[in-house]
Enzyme design. Structure first.
Site: not given
Ligand SMILES: [Zn+2]
Length: 348
Positions: A167, A202, A204, A291
């Site tokens: 991120h 991931d 996200h 995740d």
């Protein structure tokens, strides 16, 4: 398979995280690294300690003012009035659309600390505590050493990075990420390989990695993640984001419906594989998060631990020199099993 980890990465121990309007316990616990190290030990792997690479490989993708801010933030926070909180945390945010077709932001205008906090820390999940910088630097160096192993001829390497990186934009920390380990590694690999693919699995969207390479045709960025229309990072990760300028056609987002499981992940991986082959990638970076696991406390996907073995099989089938970089995954009881399953399939 060579693997890398520096014990200083466990020093980072954030105290605060904002969720649903409340300051709650953080999710990126130092214990995560112990669980992942345990999975490595199960395979008889003791990771190598990366040497200090310092700032040069980081400056290849990150803004110098941002690095100066991160390195000095804790010290500057101590100069604030005594009623300050336990960590450097922003309370103001500049207007910025978040649109990926925007060019990079102009330099940070405020010289004062509070304004810079709002500019360089993109949300309330990236507090800067006493050991944040050293852990962040060592995490990036772990990724650099992983890239160097691939450059030296290794076919498969694993960088146990913490804090995570995907991120982090060129000039902004967010989402538990301060420096973009995967992007730093991909850029490092460019010294030897002319075309790099980044395959982010991931849960996200890898928004920082997308931003860093969005205008470039030499790094294909692919992200498979939960639909961002109601999930972090919200403002990017949509399928119509395909790159800009010379980078047009070299970004692929494959959002999954909330509740998707292993079969949908596998189908997305097949699409990603087609794109990677069509691109002619010479090396691969895999930002690997856990995740997407059904037990993740901030997750919305429903993968089982065994589904990460299937991800490993598909990654291996691409038959490219591959660096895997650890990203998220916050179900303490599950992430060791996920890494165990992934490694089992790639080492078969
Ligand atoms: Zn994540």
């Amino acid at each position: 398979m060579r693997t890398f980890y520096h014990p200083d990465q466990a020093l980072h121990d954030p105290k605060q995280f904002m969720r649903f309007g409340k300051v709650v316990a953080p999710k990126d616990l130092p214990e995560r690294t112990q669980r992942l190290l345990g999975a490595l030990a199960k395979h008889g792997i003791a990771p190598e300690r990366p040497p200090a690479h310092w700032l040069q490989p980081i400056l290849a993708v990150h803004d110098e003012g941002f690095l100066t801010f991160l390195r000095s933030a804790w010290e500057r926070w101590q100069e604030l009035p005594a009623e300050r909180g336990p960590e450097a945390w922003p309370n103001t945010f500049p207007y910025w659309s978040g649109r990926p077709d925007e060019d990079v932001r102009p330099p940070c205008r405020p010289t004062g600390f509070i304004g810079q906090l709002g500019w360089y820390l993109g949300d309330l999940s990236v507090p800067v505590g006493e050991h944040c910088w050293i852990s962040t630097l060592r995490s990036a160096e772990t990724a650099v050493s992983g890239a160097d192993a691939i450059i030296a001829g290794e076919r498969f390497a694993y960088a146990l990075c913490r804090p995570s990186g995907h991120h982090a934009r060129s000039d902004r920390a967010s989402g538990f990420c301060y420096l973009n380990n995967s992007a730093i590694a991909a850029q490092r690999l460019r010294s030897t390989f002319s075309k790099i693919a980044v395959l982010d699995v991931d849960a996200h969207h890898g928004d920082g990695t997308q931003q860093i390479f969005y205008r470039r045709p030499d790094v294909l960025t692919i992200s498979i993640h939960a639909d961002p229309s109601n999930y972090y990072p919200f403002f990017t990760g949509y399928s119509d984001e395909t790159g800009n300028g010379p980078g047009e056609g070299f970004n692929l987002n494959l959002p999954l419906r909330h509740g998707a499981g292993g079969a949908e992940m596998a189908a997305a991986l097949d699409k990603a594989g087609d794109a990677i082959r069509a691109f002619g990638a010479e090396a691969l970076v895999v930002p690997l998060g856990f995740d997407a696991h059904k037990d993740d406390p901030i997750g919305v996907l429903k993968l089982e631990s065994a589904d990460f073995a299937a991800i490993g099989t598909k990654v291996k089938a691409l038959a490219l020199p591959t660096l895997v970089v650890q990203e998220g995954g916050y179900a303490i009881e599950a992430i060791g099993n996920c890494l165990d399953a992934f490694l089992g399939s790639v080492m078969e």
